[in-house]
Design a protein around this motif. Structure first.
Motif, PDB file in Angstrom:
ATOM      1  N   GLY A 259       0.835  -1.209   0.000  1.00 20.33           N
ATOM      2  CA  GLY A 259       0.000   0.000   0.000  1.00 20.33           C
ATOM      3  C   GLY A 259       0.861   1.246   0.000  1.00 20.33           C
ATOM      4  N   SER A 260       2.169   1.054  -0.111  1.00 18.75           N
ATOM      5  CA  SER A 260       3.082   2.186  -0.158  1.00 18.75           C
ATOM      6  C   SER A 260       3.288   2.602  -1.615  1.00 18.75           C
ATOM      7  CB  SER A 260       4.427   1.800   0.451  1.00 18.75           C
ATOM      8  OG  SER A 260       5.421   2.722   0.046  1.00 18.75           O
ATOM      9  N   CYS A 261       3.420   3.909  -1.836  1.00 22.42           N
ATOM     10  CA  CYS A 261       3.699   4.407  -3.195  1.00 22.42           C
ATOM     11  C   CYS A 261       5.110   4.979  -3.263  1.00 22.42           C
ATOM     12  CB  CYS A 261       2.670   5.462  -3.579  1.00 22.42           C
ATOM     13  SG  CYS A 261       1.004   4.777  -3.654  1.00 22.42           S
ATOM     14  N   PRO A 284      -7.819   2.645  -6.741  1.00 22.20           N
ATOM     15  CA  PRO A 284      -8.640   3.267  -5.691  1.00 22.20           C
ATOM     16  C   PRO A 284      -9.995   3.750  -6.191  1.00 22.20           C
ATOM     17  CG  PRO A 284      -6.380   4.060  -5.563  1.00 22.20           C
ATOM     18  CD  PRO A 284      -6.466   3.225  -6.793  1.00 22.20           C
ATOM     19  N   SER A 315      -1.495  -1.491  -4.396  1.00 22.11           N
ATOM     20  CA  SER A 315      -2.097  -0.235  -4.866  1.00 22.11           C
ATOM     21  C   SER A 315      -0.975   0.730  -5.236  1.00 22.11           C
ATOM     22  CB  SER A 315      -2.961   0.374  -3.765  1.00 22.11           C
ATOM     23  OG  SER A 315      -2.136   0.729  -2.681  1.00 22.11           O
ATOM     24  N   ALA A 317       1.509   3.012  -6.838  1.00 22.75           N
ATOM     25  CA  ALA A 317       1.394   3.737  -8.109  1.00 22.75           C
ATOM     26  C   ALA A 317       2.367   4.903  -8.075  1.00 22.75           C
ATOM     27  CB  ALA A 317      -0.039   4.235  -8.279  1.00 22.75           C
ATOM     28  N   VAL A 322      -1.135   8.836  -8.306  1.00 27.81           N
ATOM     29  CA  VAL A 322      -1.653   9.097  -6.954  1.00 27.81           C
ATOM     30  C   VAL A 322      -2.327  10.468  -6.916  1.00 27.81           C
ATOM     31  CG1 VAL A 322      -0.986   9.495  -4.539  1.00 27.81           C
ATOM     32  CG2 VAL A 322       0.022   7.589  -5.811  1.00 27.81           C
ATOM     33  N   GLY A 335      -6.616   7.436   0.668  1.00 30.92           N
ATOM     34  CA  GLY A 335      -5.776   6.646   1.580  1.00 30.92           C
ATOM     35  C   GLY A 335      -6.609   5.650   2.376  1.00 30.92           C
ATOM     36  N   VAL A 338      -7.974   2.625   0.319  1.00 23.17           N
ATOM     37  CA  VAL A 338      -6.965   1.608   0.049  1.00 23.17           C
ATOM     38  C   VAL A 338      -6.603   0.854   1.340  1.00 23.17           C
ATOM     39  CG1 VAL A 338      -4.591   1.224  -0.689  1.00 23.17           C
ATOM     40  CG2 VAL A 338      -6.011   2.864  -1.924  1.00 23.17           C
ATOM     41  N   GLU A 339      -6.396   1.607   2.408  1.00 23.76           N
ATOM     42  CA  GLU A 339      -6.019   0.959   3.675  1.00 23.76           C
ATOM     43  C   GLU A 339      -7.104  -0.024   4.139  1.00 23.76           C
ATOM     44  OE1 GLU A 339      -4.804   3.725   6.805  1.00 23.76           O
ATOM     45  OE2 GLU A 339      -3.742   4.884   5.281  1.00 23.76           O
ATOM     46  N   GLY A 361       4.482  -0.405   3.656  1.00 17.04           N
ATOM     47  CA  GLY A 361       3.849   0.882   3.971  1.00 17.04           C
ATOM     48  C   GLY A 361       3.578   0.990   5.460  1.00 17.04           C
ATOM     49  N   GLY A 362       3.967   2.103   6.050  1.00 17.26           N
ATOM     50  CA  GLY A 362       3.800   2.291   7.491  1.00 17.26           C
ATOM     51  C   GLY A 362       2.337   2.308   7.895  1.00 17.26           C
ATOM     52  N   GLU A 363       1.548   3.192   7.273  1.00 19.07           N
ATOM     53  CA  GLU A 363       0.122   3.280   7.612  1.00 19.07           C
ATOM     54  C   GLU A 363      -0.581   1.983   7.222  1.00 19.07           C
ATOM     55  OE1 GLU A 363      -1.355   5.696   9.278  1.00 19.07           O
ATOM     56  OE2 GLU A 363       0.547   6.762   9.402  1.00 19.07           O
ATOM     57  N   THR A 364      -0.201   1.448   6.084  1.00 17.99           N
ATOM     58  CA  THR A 364      -0.813   0.202   5.612  1.00 17.99           C
ATOM     59  C   THR A 364      -0.541  -0.920   6.611  1.00 17.99           C
ATOM     60  OG1 THR A 364      -0.296   0.980   3.377  1.00 17.99           O
ATOM     61  CG2 THR A 364      -1.012  -1.301   3.594  1.00 17.99           C
ATOM     62  N   GLY A 409       7.724   2.087   3.804  1.00 19.86           N
ATOM     63  CA  GLY A 409       7.714   2.199   2.344  1.00 19.86           C
ATOM     64  C   GLY A 409       9.077   2.258   1.691  1.00 19.86           C
TER      65      GLY A 409
END
Ligand code: ADP
Length: 430
Positions: A259-261, A284, A315, A317, A322, A335, A338-339, A361-364, A409
């Motif tokens: 999920g990291s771009c 997305p 995801s 891109a 994005v 965001g 996708v998450e 991805g950190g948030e992911t 990421g």
């Protein structure tokens, strides 16, 4: 437990845990502050918070609560140290939270002096004369000056931290580090006599971190990036060993969720596909309209997993794509969409027998670990700097153990997704 760490973000927690494991400590990482202390058997425990950019009062409160919980793991009187871990680029807003959290922990631990250094020379972060360098440039000239949440426009850490603190901030410059741990300790005492509460400490190579480790091993509190974790364990008699990083044997299906771009993740997904890996791209805009996108993804993945293939759902891109999506959906909604989908897919894949999962991805990673209902992880062997394999139990995996690699990421070599699973073979370090 010899060391209790409080990390201000999720992948940062894994990063510090990784350095401790490599230095010979057995490490458990918890996601937030657990409600109980049941059955934690480790030399170091890292609590992962999400307190980097929350309001300062909330960051203080959560950090103090984490500190209390960590201290409750030991019987009274047993020596232990608290380590507040932040980013090696000293990410903070004008209000904090590095300063406010440090002061709250000092108060909670009843200590009037501590250090602060984000130095991590192996990752190109060095501190000299109190100024932070990222690679060969000052922090304020690095890409960090454009960071969307925590732009860093001043490389003078004494000034940055002083603006966030009531305590006086001082400097232990590199000349003392060169003289050795005793000289550094004497400088600490001198600064404390002058009324300094927090000292920024220079460090430009790993030897400096070892010297600093020797000078701070008896402090109740240290604050640093993950670099100092390389210098501390040896002071308490730990030596690098395979046992510290041993995880249960890996088995079951393999999957990658990206999920990291970031530029690194873009290269890694490309390389996985170029090598013939099974991959499904998420758009997305389509996700936002689909009835049940998670079901569709799982329907794609199931037959491939049944054949023993490793599946990748991404995801990832480029910046242009994005931006176009964000213009249509809004940055936050893009965001979150996708998450949410990747988190649901993580849960579904566990139900389909995936037991070796990489999340980029950190948030992911945060969203996936939450969906898997994981509250603690054992830290294992390193795949690449800052990214170890971990082992955790998830209700989504019928309570069975799962191996997880949670990649910030921009971390990892281009062939990360291809080589990572080999590190797990035999449950032993590669
Ligand atoms: P990194 O570690 O690279 O910062 P994160 O997972 O922390 O990665 O952040 C990436 C963010 O971008 C997440 O919120 C994710 O949902 C979002 N995102 C991922 N893919 C896309 C995309 N194609 N378009 C828009 N946003 C996306």
């Amino acid at each position: 437990m010899r060391l209790g760490c409080i990390a201000d973000d999720f992948t940062g927690a894994t990063d510090v845990a990784n350095n401790l494991v490599r230095a010979g400590m057995r490490v458990v990482q918890t996601i937030g502050v657990p409600r109980d202390a049941a059955s934690i058997d480790a030399d170091a425990v890292v609590v992962a918070l999400k307190s980097r950019t929350t309001p300062a009062s909330q960051a203080r409160e959560e950090s103090v609560q984490a500190c209390k919980w960590l201290r409750s793991l030991n019987p009274p009187g047993q020596p232990s140290q608290i380590y507040f871990k932040y980013c090696s680029t000293f990410d903070s807003t004008a209000q904090g939270n590095i300063g406010p959290v440090t002061e709250a922990l000092m108060e909670g631990l009843g200590t009037s002096f501590t250090i602060a250094t984000p130095a991590f020379p192996d990752n190109g972060r060095s501190v000299f004369k109190g100024h932070l360098f990222v690679g060969d440039v000052l922090l304020s000239e690095s890409s960090m000056r454009h960071h969307p949440l925590t732009p860093m426009t001043d490389a003078n850490l004494v000034r940055v931290l002083q603006a966030q603190c009531r305590q006086r901030v001082g400097l232990v410059d590199h000349g003392y580090l060169r003289l050795g741990a005793e000289a550094v300790k004497q400088r600490f005492a001198e600064l404390a006599r002058e009324g300094v509460g927090i000292a920024i400490v220079d460090a430009i190579d790993n030897q400096d971190l070892l010297t600093l480790g020797a000078a701070t091993a008896d402090m109740p509190l240290v604050t640093a990036g993950s670099g100092l974790a390389m210098g501390l364990p040896a002071q308490w008699g730990f030596e690098p060993n395979d046992q510290a990083q041993r995880l249960p044997k890996a088995s079951g299906g393999k999957a990658i969720l990206a999920g990291s771009c970031s530029a690194a993740t873009q290269r890694q997904t490309r390389q996985f596909m170029d090598a013939g890996g099974a991959a499904l791209a998420l758009d997305p805009l389509q996700l936002a309209q689909a009835d049940d996108p998670v079901r569709d993804v799982l329907a794609w993945a199931q037959p491939r997993l049944a054949k023993g293939e490793c599946v990748m759902v991404y995801s990832t891109a480029n910046a242009e794509a994005v931006k176009a999506v964000q213009a249509r959906l809004g940055t936050q909604q893009a965001g979150e969409t996708v998450e949410r989908t990747l988190a649901g897919v993580a849960q579904g894949l566990a139900g389909l027998g995936v037991r070796q999962l990489i999340v980029a991805g950190g948030e992911t990673s945060g969203a996936c670990v939450q969906a898997l209902n994981i509250d603690r992880m054992q830290i294992g062997p390193q795949i690449d700097p800052g990214v170890p394999w971990c082992h955790a139990h998830s209700p989504a995996a019928c309570g069975e153990g799962m191996h997880l690699a949670l990649k910030s990421g921009n971390f990892g070599s281009d062939d990360f997704f291809i080589k990572a699973f080999d590190v797990l073979k035999d449950g032993a370090p590669a």
